[in-house]
Design a protein around this motif. Structure first.
Motif, PDB file in Angstrom:
ATOM      1  N   LYS A  85      15.492   4.165   1.695  1.00  0.00           N
ATOM      2  CA  LYS A  85      14.299   3.987   2.527  1.00  0.00           C
ATOM      3  C   LYS A  85      14.642   3.282   3.844  1.00  0.00           C
ATOM      4  O   LYS A  85      13.786   2.692   4.495  1.00  0.00           O
ATOM      5  CB  LYS A  85      13.243   3.203   1.750  1.00  0.00           C
ATOM      6  CG  LYS A  85      12.783   3.952   0.508  1.00  0.00           C
ATOM      7  CD  LYS A  85      11.797   3.166  -0.293  1.00  0.00           C
ATOM      8  CE  LYS A  85      11.430   3.965  -1.542  1.00  0.00           C
ATOM      9  NZ  LYS A  85      10.545   3.198  -2.424  1.00  0.00           N
ATOM     10  N   HIS A  86      15.891   3.377   4.241  1.00  0.00           N
ATOM     11  CA  HIS A  86      16.363   2.707   5.452  1.00  0.00           C
ATOM     12  C   HIS A  86      15.588   3.141   6.693  1.00  0.00           C
ATOM     13  O   HIS A  86      15.293   2.319   7.560  1.00  0.00           O
ATOM     14  CB  HIS A  86      17.862   2.951   5.657  1.00  0.00           C
ATOM     15  CG  HIS A  86      18.382   2.417   6.954  1.00  0.00           C
ATOM     16  ND1 HIS A  86      18.406   1.066   7.231  1.00  0.00           N
ATOM     17  CD2 HIS A  86      18.876   3.038   8.044  1.00  0.00           C
ATOM     18  CE1 HIS A  86      18.898   0.891   8.452  1.00  0.00           C
ATOM     19  NE2 HIS A  86      19.184   2.069   8.964  1.00  0.00           N
ATOM     20  N   ALA A  87      15.226   4.408   6.782  1.00  0.00           N
ATOM     21  CA  ALA A  87      14.505   4.899   7.959  1.00  0.00           C
ATOM     22  C   ALA A  87      13.193   4.135   8.143  1.00  0.00           C
ATOM     23  O   ALA A  87      12.824   3.790   9.265  1.00  0.00           O
ATOM     24  CB  ALA A  87      14.239   6.392   7.840  1.00  0.00           C
ATOM     25  N   GLU A  90      16.730  -1.087  -1.049  1.00  0.00           N
ATOM     26  CA  GLU A  90      16.303   0.271  -0.689  1.00  0.00           C
ATOM     27  C   GLU A  90      16.022   0.386   0.810  1.00  0.00           C
ATOM     28  O   GLU A  90      16.104   1.468   1.376  1.00  0.00           O
ATOM     29  CB  GLU A  90      15.053   0.668  -1.479  1.00  0.00           C
ATOM     30  CG  GLU A  90      15.304   0.824  -2.963  1.00  0.00           C
ATOM     31  CD  GLU A  90      14.043   1.211  -3.722  1.00  0.00           C
ATOM     32  OE1 GLU A  90      12.948   1.268  -3.122  1.00  0.00           O
ATOM     33  OE2 GLU A  90      14.172   1.464  -4.932  1.00  0.00           O
ATOM     34  N   TYR A  91      15.696  -0.715   1.450  1.00  0.00           N
ATOM     35  CA  TYR A  91      15.367  -0.725   2.870  1.00  0.00           C
ATOM     36  C   TYR A  91      16.542  -1.157   3.750  1.00  0.00           C
ATOM     37  O   TYR A  91      16.453  -1.105   4.968  1.00  0.00           O
ATOM     38  CB  TYR A  91      14.152  -1.635   3.114  1.00  0.00           C
ATOM     39  CG  TYR A  91      12.896  -1.037   2.554  1.00  0.00           C
ATOM     40  CD1 TYR A  91      12.078  -0.225   3.333  1.00  0.00           C
ATOM     41  CD2 TYR A  91      12.531  -1.243   1.225  1.00  0.00           C
ATOM     42  CE1 TYR A  91      10.933   0.343   2.809  1.00  0.00           C
ATOM     43  CE2 TYR A  91      11.393  -0.676   0.691  1.00  0.00           C
ATOM     44  CZ  TYR A  91      10.597   0.118   1.490  1.00  0.00           C
ATOM     45  OH  TYR A  91       9.464   0.700   0.964  1.00  0.00           O
ATOM     46  N   ILE A 122       0.840  -1.206   0.000  1.00  0.00           N
ATOM     47  CA  ILE A 122       0.000   0.000   0.000  1.00  0.00           C
ATOM     48  C   ILE A 122       0.868   1.246   0.000  1.00  0.00           C
ATOM     49  O   ILE A 122       0.642   2.172  -0.778  1.00  0.00           O
ATOM     50  CB  ILE A 122      -0.961  -0.013   1.211  1.00  0.00           C
ATOM     51  CG1 ILE A 122      -1.961  -1.161   1.055  1.00  0.00           C
ATOM     52  CG2 ILE A 122      -1.666   1.326   1.361  1.00  0.00           C
ATOM     53  CD1 ILE A 122      -2.745  -1.485   2.308  1.00  0.00           C
ATOM     54  N   LYS A 123       1.875   1.276   0.880  1.00  0.00           N
ATOM     55  CA  LYS A 123       2.766   2.438   0.975  1.00  0.00           C
ATOM     56  C   LYS A 123       3.472   2.712  -0.347  1.00  0.00           C
ATOM     57  O   LYS A 123       3.570   3.853  -0.788  1.00  0.00           O
ATOM     58  CB  LYS A 123       3.804   2.214   2.073  1.00  0.00           C
ATOM     59  CG  LYS A 123       4.813   3.348   2.224  1.00  0.00           C
ATOM     60  CD  LYS A 123       5.921   2.958   3.189  1.00  0.00           C
ATOM     61  CE  LYS A 123       6.994   3.997   3.283  1.00  0.00           C
ATOM     62  NZ  LYS A 123       7.730   4.227   2.068  1.00  0.00           N
ATOM     63  N   LEU A 135      12.163  -4.367   7.361  1.00  0.00           N
ATOM     64  CA  LEU A 135      13.320  -4.927   6.665  1.00  0.00           C
ATOM     65  C   LEU A 135      13.382  -6.444   6.834  1.00  0.00           C
ATOM     66  O   LEU A 135      13.601  -7.178   5.868  1.00  0.00           O
ATOM     67  CB  LEU A 135      14.608  -4.277   7.181  1.00  0.00           C
ATOM     68  CG  LEU A 135      15.917  -4.800   6.604  1.00  0.00           C
ATOM     69  CD1 LEU A 135      15.939  -4.679   5.085  1.00  0.00           C
ATOM     70  CD2 LEU A 135      17.084  -4.037   7.219  1.00  0.00           C
ATOM     71  N   ASN A 136      13.161  -6.919   8.043  1.00  0.00           N
ATOM     72  CA  ASN A 136      13.203  -8.361   8.281  1.00  0.00           C
ATOM     73  C   ASN A 136      12.089  -9.091   7.541  1.00  0.00           C
ATOM     74  O   ASN A 136      12.306 -10.188   7.017  1.00  0.00           O
ATOM     75  CB  ASN A 136      13.152  -8.662   9.779  1.00  0.00           C
ATOM     76  CG  ASN A 136      14.454  -8.301  10.458  1.00  0.00           C
ATOM     77  OD1 ASN A 136      15.518  -8.417   9.865  1.00  0.00           O
ATOM     78  ND2 ASN A 136      14.368  -7.846  11.693  1.00  0.00           N
TER      79      ASN A 136
END
Length: 84
Positions: free
Chosen positions: A57-59, A50-51, A31-32, A69-70
């Motif tokens: 988009k790490h934050a 990116e994550y 969705i995001k 991320l996991n």
């Protein structure tokens, strides 16, 4: 497919709450990002970095003890194992 992902996690000895949480995080990520599950599956190798720690988009990826991320990492493993 996301229910298969949840079953995969349970088979990997994840707790039921964690399996459901990771499934939900993937759903919310779709969705995001405004993408379909099919798009995520086809592009997981470019979306996942990116994550990661050096990604733009790490934050978002590190939220809630890096649960986003996991979840993405486990989903990538699920896809790599071809259990879907």
């Amino acid at each position: 497919m996301l229910n298969d992902f949840k079953s995969y996690l349970l088979g990997q000895k994840y707790k039921p709450l964690t399996a459901e949480d990771y499934k939900g995080r993937i759903e919310r990520l779709l969705i995001k990002e405004k993408i379909t599950l099919e798009t995520l599956v086809k592009n997981i190798t470019s979306i996942l970095p990116e994550y990661e720690k050096t990604g733009k988009k790490h934050a978002h990826g590190k939220r809630s003890h890096s649960s986003v991320l996991n979840a993405l990492r486990r989903f990538s493993e699920f896809l790599a194992e071809g259990t879907n």
